[in-house]
Design a protein around this motif. Structure first.
Motif, PDB file in Angstrom:
ATOM      1  N   LEU A   1       0.864  -1.177   0.000  1.00 11.66           N
ATOM      2  CA  LEU A   1       0.000   0.000   0.000  1.00 11.66           C
ATOM      3  C   LEU A   1       0.897   1.222   0.000  1.00 11.66           C
ATOM      4  O   LEU A   1       2.037   1.173   0.484  1.00 11.66           O
ATOM      5  N   ARG A   2       0.388   2.323  -0.516  1.00 12.66           N
ATOM      6  CA  ARG A   2       1.109   3.580  -0.444  1.00 12.66           C
ATOM      7  C   ARG A   2       0.228   4.618   0.213  1.00 12.66           C
ATOM      8  O   ARG A   2      -0.865   4.922  -0.286  1.00 12.66           O
ATOM      9  N   LEU A   3       0.710   5.151   1.315  1.00  9.17           N
ATOM     10  CA  LEU A   3       0.007   6.223   2.004  1.00  9.17           C
ATOM     11  C   LEU A   3       0.519   7.562   1.492  1.00  9.17           C
ATOM     12  O   LEU A   3       1.703   7.709   1.182  1.00  9.17           O
ATOM     13  N   ALA A   4      -0.370   8.524   1.416  1.00 12.92           N
ATOM     14  CA  ALA A   4      -0.008   9.876   1.020  1.00 12.92           C
ATOM     15  C   ALA A   4      -0.440  10.855   2.100  1.00 12.92           C
ATOM     16  O   ALA A   4      -1.455  10.641   2.765  1.00 12.92           O
ATOM     17  N   CYS A   5       0.345  11.911   2.275  1.00 18.33           N
ATOM     18  CA  CYS A   5       0.017  12.972   3.222  1.00 18.33           C
ATOM     19  C   CYS A   5       0.178  14.305   2.515  1.00 18.33           C
ATOM     20  O   CYS A   5       1.307  14.749   2.261  1.00 18.33           O
ATOM     21  N   GLU A   6      -0.937  14.909   2.168  1.00 16.59           N
ATOM     22  CA  GLU A   6      -0.906  16.205   1.491  1.00 16.59           C
ATOM     23  C   GLU A   6      -0.879  17.307   2.532  1.00 16.59           C
ATOM     24  O   GLU A   6      -1.723  17.348   3.435  1.00 16.59           O
ATOM     25  N   VAL A   7       0.064  18.212   2.394  1.00 20.86           N
ATOM     26  CA  VAL A   7       0.258  19.288   3.363  1.00 20.86           C
ATOM     27  C   VAL A   7      -0.195  20.607   2.771  1.00 20.86           C
ATOM     28  O   VAL A   7       0.122  20.912   1.612  1.00 20.86           O
ATOM     29  N   SER A   8      -0.932  21.367   3.527  1.00 21.68           N
ATOM     30  CA  SER A   8      -1.309  22.714   3.126  1.00 21.68           C
ATOM     31  C   SER A   8      -0.956  23.678   4.248  1.00 21.68           C
ATOM     32  O   SER A   8      -0.976  23.311   5.419  1.00 21.68           O
ATOM     33  N   GLY A   9      -0.609  24.903   3.875  1.00 21.70           N
ATOM     34  CA  GLY A   9      -0.297  25.916   4.869  1.00 21.70           C
ATOM     35  C   GLY A   9       1.182  26.185   5.050  1.00 21.70           C
ATOM     36  O   GLY A   9       1.561  27.195   5.640  1.00 21.70           O
ATOM     37  N   LEU A  10       2.030  25.281   4.584  1.00 22.98           N
ATOM     38  CA  LEU A  10       3.466  25.514   4.574  1.00 22.98           C
ATOM     39  C   LEU A  10       4.114  24.551   3.582  1.00 22.98           C
ATOM     40  O   LEU A  10       3.478  23.622   3.093  1.00 22.98           O
ATOM     41  N   PHE A  11       5.406  24.810   3.293  1.00 26.53           N
ATOM     42  CA  PHE A  11       6.122  23.937   2.376  1.00 26.53           C
ATOM     43  C   PHE A  11       6.825  22.852   3.186  1.00 26.53           C
ATOM     44  O   PHE A  11       7.733  23.133   3.960  1.00 26.53           O
ATOM     45  N   LEU A  12       6.405  21.613   2.986  1.00 25.03           N
ATOM     46  CA  LEU A  12       6.895  20.539   3.834  1.00 25.03           C
ATOM     47  C   LEU A  12       8.373  20.291   3.655  1.00 25.03           C
ATOM     48  O   LEU A  12       9.007  19.686   4.512  1.00 25.03           O
ATOM     49  N   ASP A  13       8.952  20.756   2.564  1.00 21.37           N
ATOM     50  CA  ASP A  13      10.358  20.487   2.292  1.00 21.37           C
ATOM     51  C   ASP A  13      11.281  21.075   3.355  1.00 21.37           C
ATOM     52  O   ASP A  13      12.421  20.641   3.486  1.00 21.37           O
ATOM     53  N   SER A  14      10.796  22.039   4.110  1.00 22.34           N
ATOM     54  CA  SER A  14      11.634  22.702   5.107  1.00 22.34           C
ATOM     55  C   SER A  14      11.544  22.067   6.481  1.00 22.34           C
ATOM     56  O   SER A  14      12.204  22.517   7.424  1.00 22.34           O
ATOM     57  N   TYR A  15      10.733  21.028   6.610  1.00 21.40           N
ATOM     58  CA  TYR A  15      10.451  20.464   7.924  1.00 21.40           C
ATOM     59  C   TYR A  15      10.555  18.943   7.890  1.00 21.40           C
ATOM     60  O   TYR A  15      10.559  18.320   6.844  1.00 21.40           O
ATOM     61  N   ALA A  16      10.608  18.383   9.116  1.00 24.26           N
ATOM     62  CA  ALA A  16      10.571  16.930   9.252  1.00 24.26           C
ATOM     63  C   ALA A  16       9.124  16.468   9.189  1.00 24.26           C
ATOM     64  O   ALA A  16       8.246  17.046   9.834  1.00 24.26           O
ATOM     65  N   ILE A  17       8.890  15.427   8.425  1.00 22.29           N
ATOM     66  CA  ILE A  17       7.543  14.879   8.296  1.00 22.29           C
ATOM     67  C   ILE A  17       7.625  13.367   8.413  1.00 22.29           C
ATOM     68  O   ILE A  17       8.624  12.766   8.008  1.00 22.29           O
ATOM     69  N   GLY A  18       6.595  12.781   8.959  1.00 20.34           N
ATOM     70  CA  GLY A  18       6.673  11.337   9.171  1.00 20.34           C
ATOM     71  C   GLY A  18       5.328  10.713   9.454  1.00 20.34           C
ATOM     72  O   GLY A  18       4.280  11.325   9.227  1.00 20.34           O
ATOM     73  N   TRP A  19       5.397   9.478   9.973  1.00 18.27           N
ATOM     74  CA  TRP A  19       4.201   8.693  10.224  1.00 18.27           C
ATOM     75  C   TRP A  19       4.307   7.978  11.577  1.00 18.27           C
ATOM     76  O   TRP A  19       5.334   7.363  11.876  1.00 18.27           O
ATOM     77  N   PHE A  20       3.244   8.093  12.339  1.00 22.87           N
ATOM     78  CA  PHE A  20       3.047   7.264  13.511  1.00 22.87           C
ATOM     79  C   PHE A  20       1.942   6.267  13.176  1.00 22.87           C
ATOM     80  O   PHE A  20       1.190   6.451  12.221  1.00 22.87           O
ATOM     81  N   ARG A  21       1.837   5.232  13.980  1.00 22.20           N
ATOM     82  CA  ARG A  21       0.707   4.318  13.850  1.00 22.20           C
ATOM     83  C   ARG A  21       0.258   3.864  15.232  1.00 22.20           C
ATOM     84  O   ARG A  21       1.044   3.864  16.178  1.00 22.20           O
TER      85      ARG A  21
END
Length: 126
Positions: free
Chosen positions: A17-37
């Motif tokens: 499966l491939r999960l996607a996380c679309e970000v709005s309000g800032l540019f995610l390239d400048s920050y750490a992003i990840g996944w919890f479960r």
């Protein structure tokens, strides 16, 4: 800032499966992003995270099976999950951190994340 996950669903053991996380309000390239479960009646756990410099973190149980990436043009992060196991069944949450990303001392569990998505459910059948 909003994080919207998609891509969850049902897969068989060994599937993907491939999960996607679309970000709005800032540019995610400048920050750490990840996944919890979080699985039913279990504690939440950090799965994967990618720093602004592109360095990825994976919990031991998903190393070699999951891959985290970012698409700058789409402002979206992805978690490609291969060779799925029943123990991967959980609700997966996209998270974003405004401060410094993960390092060898913190891993992912030692960080606080500023924004959370609503979660997407992943079920792996045996």
């Amino acid at each position: 800032v909003h994080l919207v996950e998609s891509g969850g669903g049902v897969a068989q053991t060994g599937g993907s499966l491939r999960l996607a996380c679309e970000v709005s309000g800032l540019f995610l390239d400048s920050y750490a992003i990840g996944w919890f479960r979080q699985a039913h009646e279990r504690e939440r756990e950090g799965v994967s995270c990618i720093n602004s410099d592109g360095s990825p973190y994976y919990r031991d149980s998903v190393k070699g099976r999951f891959t985290i990436t970012r698409d700058k043009a789409k402002n979206t992060a992805y978690l490609q999950m291969e060779s799925l196991k029943p123990e991967d069944t959980a609700v997966y949450y996209c998270v974003l951190r405004l401060g410094p990303g993960w390092n060898m001392a913190t891993g992912m569990e030692g960080l606080e994340f500023d924004y959370w998505g609503q979660g997407t459910s992943v079920t792996v059948s045996s």
